[in-house]
Enzyme design. Structure first.
Site, PDB file in Angstrom:
ATOM      1  N   CYS A 387     -14.960 -22.543 -64.544  1.00  0.00           N
ATOM      2  CA  CYS A 387     -14.797 -23.439 -63.402  1.00  0.00           C
ATOM      3  C   CYS A 387     -15.930 -24.481 -63.357  1.00  0.00           C
ATOM      4  O   CYS A 387     -15.898 -25.426 -64.132  1.00  0.00           O
ATOM      5  CB  CYS A 387     -14.676 -22.641 -62.112  1.00  0.00           C
ATOM      6  SG  CYS A 387     -13.781 -23.570 -60.854  1.00  0.00           S
ATOM      7  N   HIS A 516     -10.338 -19.245 -63.264  1.00  0.00           N
ATOM      8  CA  HIS A 516     -11.254 -18.096 -63.284  1.00  0.00           C
ATOM      9  C   HIS A 516     -10.617 -16.932 -64.042  1.00  0.00           C
ATOM     10  O   HIS A 516      -9.911 -16.117 -63.432  1.00  0.00           O
ATOM     11  CB  HIS A 516     -11.571 -17.649 -61.859  1.00  0.00           C
ATOM     12  CG  HIS A 516     -12.442 -18.597 -61.113  1.00  0.00           C
ATOM     13  ND1 HIS A 516     -13.810 -18.492 -61.100  1.00  0.00           N
ATOM     14  CD2 HIS A 516     -12.132 -19.697 -60.385  1.00  0.00           C
ATOM     15  CE1 HIS A 516     -14.314 -19.477 -60.376  1.00  0.00           C
ATOM     16  NE2 HIS A 516     -13.319 -20.225 -59.926  1.00  0.00           N
ATOM     17  N   GLU A 518     -11.901 -14.298 -64.997  1.00  0.00           N
ATOM     18  CA  GLU A 518     -12.458 -13.000 -64.570  1.00  0.00           C
ATOM     19  C   GLU A 518     -11.604 -12.291 -63.529  1.00  0.00           C
ATOM     20  O   GLU A 518     -11.719 -11.078 -63.359  1.00  0.00           O
ATOM     21  CB  GLU A 518     -13.898 -13.171 -64.065  1.00  0.00           C
ATOM     22  CG  GLU A 518     -14.069 -13.849 -62.709  1.00  0.00           C
ATOM     23  CD  GLU A 518     -14.170 -15.373 -62.788  1.00  0.00           C
ATOM     24  OE1 GLU A 518     -13.674 -15.949 -63.777  1.00  0.00           O
ATOM     25  OE2 GLU A 518     -14.719 -15.976 -61.853  1.00  0.00           O
TER      26      GLU A 518
HETATM   27  N1  GLN Z   1     -17.532 -26.847 -57.308  1.00  0.00           N
HETATM   28  C1  GLN Z   1     -16.458 -26.969 -58.222  1.00  0.00           C
HETATM   29  C2  GLN Z   1     -15.186 -27.458 -57.557  1.00  0.00           C
HETATM   30  O1  GLN Z   1     -15.023 -27.353 -56.375  1.00  0.00           O
HETATM   31  C3  GLN Z   1     -16.215 -25.677 -58.975  1.00  0.00           C
HETATM   32  C4  GLN Z   1     -15.748 -24.554 -58.114  1.00  0.00           C
HETATM   33  C5  GLN Z   1     -15.891 -23.218 -58.777  1.00  0.00           C
HETATM   34  O2  GLN Z   1     -16.664 -23.038 -59.706  1.00  0.00           O
HETATM   35  N2  GLN Z   1     -15.182 -22.235 -58.284  1.00  0.00           N
HETATM   36  O3  GLN Z   1     -14.307 -27.955 -58.227  1.00  0.00           O
END
Ligand code: GLN
Length: 551
Positions: A387, A516, A518
């Site tokens: 992410c 994600h 995970e």
């Molecule tokens: N801050 C980033 C976004 O909002 C990544 C978010 C995250 O890592 N879950 O896109």
């Protein structure tokens, strides 16, 4: 008709109610029944999405996009099944639906009261979860401990449910037994009080799980039996364990599954924890070590533990490592410190077999993380960006390879000349309106993989679906030039065209995911990307050792 098992905490929190709930569910599944788990959080936040992970731990995301407590992640990992939004509720969400119903004249002009209307809404939701999952058993974990004001209304719901169906509801109290150092003796009194408090709420526990540093002995079982009005065999010893996946195996030594079924007048249809036992044995026998560095920012936060903010990442590393016969050694690396001290960074990262930059928000530590990514790219160390980690890998590539000085995500610099990561128009609108709860890109989205890439080799298919939680995206306006410089967009959402995975050629493993991974790794089913990342890290280790030998 579903049967309900309520799991309640005694004496203090943080003693493994979630793991107990997940373990009992796994055991009932192993005996041929359909089990599902529900988590009730007694706070007023409508969901966990707006909470700070430093204080509250990781925000877990379900397939259907619910931002919830990390316990749901444990349920999924133990059951090896998806849990959906209907299996999670907070006081906030329950009150919100009761109040909204009242506004729509849904109570026909009656006076709407905390009791019975709130517990009735809770029961309605539990029955809905039971119906949707077609479960034989619904395990309901009530957050907090007995004696708190906040969760009383949920005890009330449990009591009312039992009144309706006395044969269909049981209670498990997970309680703590301190062993004060000066006395050197395990004390049962706090648990006796916890049972009294429950009794005054109209609840008598059917089982007590005795959490303590040591196993509970017979004299104490007998004492509790007298004071808590229970059979000694229903008081189960649950001493500390180092590996959470051992819990179902330990509980089964006490035949907890059989005892629970007996309370409902049922018998086991089969008995099959063999896969689970095999997985646990593998984790114990793993000898070779794989050193994974996680470069984050959640450090120096006083007493709060960093590891809770990334629990699914940690578990995913473990699942994949054990499968490869390796024992993971996880190192928390402070991205912020790399902003000042490159030498420290090179020394720390040099000692790792693989590097992960996980999800995150905001500007803190990002320049350090970008440096760590640069190091991973240049030193050919296996790298997995998740992410924010993927977004920063794109920023790093843009700045240092594609000739875009000052490239950035607009989350950090809205005026950058090269906004390689940018917010989508609909997200911008929500942000400006302060419509912030539950409005990120959340839950499962499809992704199509390019043949011949690391991603495609890992998944062994071209069609996947993964879970998201973010507002910002890869900026497709700059995709062509980034690709012309060597960045590979190996996974793209077929509906929206959004880039979901990036990777580099000419590197043993350099991959970032907008989603994600995970959230979908399970001990019996490690995630393909973590598996490949760990394999690459192990290979990297072998090479390193060879070099030292050559010297
Ligand atoms: N801050 C980033 C976004 O909002 C990544 C978010 C995250 O890592 N879950 O896109």
């Amino acid at each position: 008709m579903a049967r309900y098992i309520f799991i309640i905490g005694g004496v203090m929190s943080g003693i493994g109610k979630g793991i107990t709930t997940a373990s009992v569910a796994r055991i009932l599944k192993s005996k041929g029944f359909r089990a599902t788990c529900v988590k009730i959080d007694p706070y007023l936040n409508v969901d966990a999405g707006t909470m700070n992970p430093i204080e509250h731990g990781e925000v877990f995301v379900t397939e259907d996009g619910m931002e919830c407590d990390q316990d749901i992640g444990n349920y999924e990992r133990f059951l090896d099944e998806n849990i959906f939004a209907q299996n999670y509720m907070t006081s906030g969400s329950v009150y919100l639906s009761v109040i909204n119903r009242e506004r729509a004249l849904g109570y026909g002009g009656k006076c709407v009261e905390t009791v019975p209307h709130i517990p009735e809404e809770v029961i309605r939701r539990l029955q809905n979860a039971a119906a949707k999952t077609k479960a034989d058993f619904v395990l309901v974990e009530i957050g907090g401990t007995a004696g708190e004001y906040q969760n009383l209304v949920f005890f009330e719901a449990a009591r009312m449910l039992k009144l309706r169906d006395p044969q269909g509801v049981i209670f498990i109290l997970v309680s703590y037994f301190p062993i004060p150092k000066l006395m050197g003796e395990m004390k049962t009194k706090p648990t006796q009080y916890a049972v009294r408090v429950l009794n005054s709420a109209g609840i008598q526990p059917d089982f007590i799980m005795a959490r303590a540093e040591m196993p509970l002995d017979e004299p104490r079982k007998r004492k509790l039996s007298v004071f808590c009005n229970m059979h000694p065999e229903d008081i189960i010893s649950a001493p500390d364990i180092l590996n959470i996946y051992q819990a179902p195996l330990n509980f089964e030594k006490d035949k907890i599954g059989h005892k629970i079924l007996a309370k409902f007048g049922l018998h086991e249809k089969k008995n099959d924890l063999a896969d689970w036992a095999r997985m646990f044995r593998r984790s114990q026998h793993a000898k070779k070590e794989v050193r994974i560095g996680i470069v984050g920012k959640y450090f120096g936060t006083g007493k709060f533990t960093l590891s809770d903010s990334y629990i699914s990442v940690i578990e995913s590393i473990k699942h994949a490592a054990w499968e490869q016969g390796a024992r993971p050694e996880i190192h928390w690396l402070d991205g912020e410190s790399y902003e000042k001290d490159r030498r420290k960074m090179a020394k720390e990262l040099g000692g790792m077999d693989g590097i992960i930059v996980p999800g995150g928000f905001g500007a803190r530590a990002i320049e350090g993380k970008i440096r760590a990514i640069e190091y991973a790219r240049e030193s050919l160390k296996p790298f997995l960006g998740i992410c924010y980690g993927m977004q920063l890998a794109v920023v790093e590539f843009a700045r240092n390879v594609a000739g875009m000085p000052g490239a950035n995500t607009t989350e950090v610099n809205s005026k950058t000349k090269y906004p390689v990561i940018d917010v989508m128009a609909d997200q911008k609108e929500k942000y400006l309106k302060k419509d912030l709860g539950g409005t990120m890109r959340l839950g499962a989205y499809n992704c199509k993989l390019k043949e011949g890439t690391i991603a495609c080799r890992a998944y062994k298919t071209t069609k996947i679906s993964e879970r998201h939680r973010h507002r910002y995206e890869f900026n497709n306006a700059l995709k062509e030039v980034l690709e012309s410089k060597g960045l590979v967009a190996s996974g793209v959402n077929p509906e929206s065209g959004l880039v979901e995975i990036i990777e580099l050629r000419k590197h043993p493993f350099f991959l970032g995911t907008q989603f994600h991974p995970e959230f979908k790794s399970r001990p019996l089913n490690p995630h393909p990307l973590f598996r490949e990342f760990i394999k690459a890290s192990l290979k990297n280790k072998v090479k390193k050792n060879d070099k030292t030998h050559a010297k």
